[in-house]
Write a protein that holds these residues in place. Structure first.
Motif, PDB file in Angstrom:
ATOM      1  N   PHE A 264       0.867  -1.201   0.000  1.00 41.28           N
ATOM      2  CA  PHE A 264       0.000   0.000   0.000  1.00 41.28           C
ATOM      3  C   PHE A 264       0.893   1.238   0.000  1.00 41.28           C
ATOM      4  N   TYR A 265       0.257   2.354  -0.219  1.00 40.26           N
ATOM      5  CA  TYR A 265       0.988   3.636  -0.214  1.00 40.26           C
ATOM      6  C   TYR A 265       0.876   4.267   1.161  1.00 40.26           C
ATOM      7  N   LYS A 266       1.995   4.843   1.633  1.00 40.57           N
ATOM      8  CA  LYS A 266       1.983   5.477   2.946  1.00 40.57           C
ATOM      9  C   LYS A 266       2.984   6.636   2.977  1.00 40.57           C
ATOM     10  N   HIS A 267       2.765   7.471   3.922  1.00 39.05           N
ATOM     11  CA  HIS A 267       3.731   8.544   4.206  1.00 39.05           C
ATOM     12  C   HIS A 267       4.641   8.106   5.323  1.00 39.05           C
ATOM     13  N   SER A 268       5.756   8.867   5.458  1.00 44.49           N
ATOM     14  CA  SER A 268       6.604   8.599   6.611  1.00 44.49           C
ATOM     15  C   SER A 268       5.851   9.019   7.858  1.00 44.49           C
ATOM     16  N   LYS A 269       6.382   8.740   8.988  1.00 38.98           N
ATOM     17  CA  LYS A 269       5.654   9.015  10.227  1.00 38.98           C
ATOM     18  C   LYS A 269       5.769  10.478  10.695  1.00 38.98           C
ATOM     19  N   HIS A 270       6.530  11.220  10.021  1.00 38.63           N
ATOM     20  CA  HIS A 270       6.737  12.619  10.473  1.00 38.63           C
ATOM     21  C   HIS A 270       6.247  13.602   9.413  1.00 38.63           C
ATOM     22  N   TYR A 271       5.568  14.577   9.892  1.00 39.69           N
ATOM     23  CA  TYR A 271       5.133  15.640   8.982  1.00 39.69           C
ATOM     24  C   TYR A 271       5.209  16.970   9.730  1.00 39.69           C
ATOM     25  N   VAL A 272       5.198  18.080   8.971  1.00 43.99           N
ATOM     26  CA  VAL A 272       5.272  19.446   9.543  1.00 43.99           C
ATOM     27  C   VAL A 272       3.864  19.889   9.893  1.00 43.99           C
ATOM     28  N   ALA A 273       3.688  20.334  11.129  1.00 41.42           N
ATOM     29  CA  ALA A 273       2.351  20.720  11.580  1.00 41.42           C
ATOM     30  C   ALA A 273       1.873  22.000  10.892  1.00 41.42           C
ATOM     31  N   ALA A 274       0.582  22.185  10.897  1.00 40.67           N
ATOM     32  CA  ALA A 274       0.000  23.412  10.304  1.00 40.67           C
ATOM     33  C   ALA A 274       0.389  24.653  11.111  1.00 40.67           C
ATOM     34  N   SER A 293      -1.164  25.113   5.631  1.00 42.93           N
ATOM     35  CA  SER A 293      -1.414  23.726   6.093  1.00 42.93           C
ATOM     36  C   SER A 293      -0.105  22.962   6.286  1.00 42.93           C
ATOM     37  N   GLY A 294      -0.141  21.897   7.129  1.00 40.89           N
ATOM     38  CA  GLY A 294       1.033  21.033   7.340  1.00 40.89           C
ATOM     39  C   GLY A 294       1.312  20.146   6.112  1.00 40.89           C
ATOM     40  N   TYR A 295       2.483  19.578   6.073  1.00 37.58           N
ATOM     41  CA  TYR A 295       2.829  18.701   4.935  1.00 37.58           C
ATOM     42  C   TYR A 295       3.764  17.595   5.414  1.00 37.58           C
ATOM     43  N   TRP A 296       3.763  16.498   4.610  1.00 42.89           N
ATOM     44  CA  TRP A 296       4.635  15.356   4.931  1.00 42.89           C
ATOM     45  C   TRP A 296       6.048  15.643   4.479  1.00 42.89           C
ATOM     46  N   ALA A 304      -0.736  17.360   4.340  1.00 45.55           N
ATOM     47  CA  ALA A 304      -0.723  16.318   5.353  1.00 45.55           C
ATOM     48  C   ALA A 304      -1.875  15.342   5.190  1.00 45.55           C
ATOM     49  N   ASN A 305      -2.951  15.766   4.578  1.00 47.38           N
ATOM     50  CA  ASN A 305      -4.103  14.899   4.380  1.00 47.38           C
ATOM     51  C   ASN A 305      -4.112  14.211   3.014  1.00 47.38           C
ATOM     52  N   ALA A 306      -3.057  14.446   2.234  1.00 48.95           N
ATOM     53  CA  ALA A 306      -2.988  13.850   0.898  1.00 48.95           C
ATOM     54  C   ALA A 306      -2.629  12.357   0.980  1.00 48.95           C
ATOM     55  N   PRO A 307      -2.981  11.587  -0.083  1.00 44.14           N
ATOM     56  CA  PRO A 307      -2.632  10.148  -0.090  1.00 44.14           C
ATOM     57  C   PRO A 307      -1.130   9.939   0.062  1.00 44.14           C
ATOM     58  N   GLY A 308      -0.723   8.710   0.528  1.00 45.79           N
ATOM     59  CA  GLY A 308       0.684   8.395   0.742  1.00 45.79           C
ATOM     60  C   GLY A 308       1.512   8.493  -0.518  1.00 45.79           C
ATOM     61  N   CYS A 309       2.791   8.714  -0.318  1.00 49.36           N
ATOM     62  CA  CYS A 309       3.671   8.874  -1.468  1.00 49.36           C
ATOM     63  C   CYS A 309       4.667   7.736  -1.619  1.00 49.36           C
ATOM     64  N   LYS A 310       4.671   6.784  -0.662  1.00 49.98           N
ATOM     65  CA  LYS A 310       5.638   5.691  -0.689  1.00 49.98           C
ATOM     66  C   LYS A 310       4.904   4.346  -0.664  1.00 49.98           C
ATOM     67  N   LYS A 311       5.305   3.362  -1.558  1.00 51.28           N
ATOM     68  CA  LYS A 311       4.663   2.059  -1.644  1.00 51.28           C
ATOM     69  C   LYS A 311       5.452   1.044  -0.824  1.00 51.28           C
ATOM     70  N   VAL A 312       4.829   0.461   0.223  1.00 49.09           N
ATOM     71  CA  VAL A 312       5.473  -0.490   1.114  1.00 49.09           C
ATOM     72  C   VAL A 312       4.537  -1.669   1.381  1.00 49.09           C
ATOM     73  N   TYR A 313       5.087  -2.743   2.057  1.00 48.02           N
ATOM     74  CA  TYR A 313       4.281  -3.901   2.449  1.00 48.02           C
ATOM     75  C   TYR A 313       3.785  -3.721   3.877  1.00 48.02           C
TER      76      TYR A 313
END
Length: 383
Positions: A264-274, A293-296, A304-313
């Motif tokens: 599936f697609y996911k973001h890293s666990k850290h993002y910049v707050a709004a 707004s915040g961003y990954w 920050a609310n956008a779909p993930g950018c990285k494909k992992v298991y």
């Protein structure tokens, strides 16, 4: 007249030993032989190097000594004496139809004499019927017909001994001459030369066409026995069966790496707050401070609310191009640490219900029957 070698067979008490004396055998015990003596094969020297072989009765055998044992003993005895041919077979019988099974076994032995001989053993055989009230029984001849090649030249001598007849017997009461008695098949023990003359007339030509024993050595295909089939021991092996000598438990297929869960697609666990920021310029303020707004961090261009950018298991959080995180067998799909699911032959790697990769005797289960003696009383397989 040359006799060469006369073989006498038949049940005890039918006249074999008495007839040996007719042909000139010496020191023959008649009428009171012990059990051990009736089990003995005796080769008598009769004249000019000729032999008379007196054999045990086929029905005299103990439980441990059957017909086959007697046959083997006969052949071994003849081999030891250097006898290669049988001139005449004297088959001593009684006119008893009830003994047909016994006669058939004896007839099979006579037939076996010519196993490797091109001629017919029955051409050199004389059926000697010891007298009784019924002199016309066809029991022995009928039994022989079931196994014999041909009986057309088989001789027949039906004999009554004068001395054994009761005093009121018609042959004694009439006081017939020897010639007259002989015409009725009655002979006197005191006139052995007349009995011998009868035998010699029936044996005419036998010496010119003897039964060649032709002892030879052949190999049994089921056991290590290598001898003449007529001399072989009674024990052989049963037919072979295939088997797998060793087994092992295994999984099906090869070990491979897999990911047990989908990607599936996911973001890293850290993002910049709004945050909020004030926009300063020379223009008069147009409204409240601007909201940012915040961003990954992994993809700064995405909200920050956008779909993930990285494909992992999902199973291991590794990149979708990474090798699997779990080892399984590609055939049975079992994990490497699970109990083996299939039992196979360790030698040939086939399933145990497939045809075995080795063979063995069905009875003793020995896997090299051609190197050990037979294990059971069954027929050999000689070519």
């Amino acid at each position: 007249m040359l006799y060469s070698c006369i073989l006498a067979i038949g049940n005890t008490g039918n006249g074999k030993s008495f007839t040996a004396t007719i042909f000139g055998a010496k020191n023959v015990r008649i009428g009171h032989s012990t059990k051990s003596e009736t089990d003995t094969i005796t080769i008598h020297n009769i004249k000019s190097g000729d032999f008379y072989i007196d054999t045990p009765g086929f029905d005299d055998s103990d439980e441990h000594k059957d017909d086959e044992d007697i046959k083997r003993s006969m052949f071994f005895k003849m081999m030891d004496a250097g006898i290669e041919n049988i001139t005449t077979v004297l088959w001593f019988v009684t006119p008893d139809d009830r003994a047909k099974a016994s006669y058939k076994r004896q007839a099979k032995f006579i037939e076996s004499l010519a196993k490797y001989y091109n001629g017919n053993a029955w051409d050199n055989t004389i059926i000697v019927t010891k007298g009784s009230k019924d002199m016309n029984s066809a029991g022995p001849r009928d039994a022989a017909k079931e196994v014999a090649t041909s009986l057309s030249k088989t001789g027949e001598f039906k004999i009554l001994l004068y001395e054994s007849l009761p005093s009121d017997n018609v042959y004694k009461m009439l006081q017939l001459t020897s010639d007259q008695l002989n015409g009725f098949g009655v002979y006197k023990e005191s006139e052995p030369e007349r009995i011998l003359a009868k035998y010699e007339s029936l044996m005419e030509g036998h010496v010119n066409r003897p039964i060649a024993l032709k002892i030879r050595k052949v190999k049994c295909s089921k056991c290590p026995e290598e001898t003449d089939p007529r001399l072989a021991s009674p024990n052989c092996h049963l037919e072979s069966e295939s088997f797998h000598p060793n087994s092992e438990s295994v999984h099906q297929g090869k070990v491979i790496d897999i990911h047990p869960a989908s990607d599936f697609y996911k973001h890293s666990k850290h993002y910049v707050a709004a945050t909020t920021k004030q926009v300063f310029d020379d223009s008069p303020p147009l409204g409240p401070p601007e909201f940012v707004s915040g961003y990954w961090k992994c993809c700064k261009d995405k909200d920050a609310n956008a779909p993930g950018c990285k494909k992992v298991y999902r199973c291991c959080d590794k990149d979708y191009q990474s090798s699997g995180c779990e080892k399984i067998y590609d055939g049975c799909k079992h994990k490497v640490w699970e109990t083996a699911c299939l039992t196979i032959c360790k030698n040939c790697k086939k399933k145990l219900d497939d045809i075995g990769c080795k063979s063995r005797c069905k009875n003793c289960k020995y896997d090299n029957p051609l190197s050990i003696k037979g294990c059971i009383d069954v027929s050999h397989n000689f070519p």
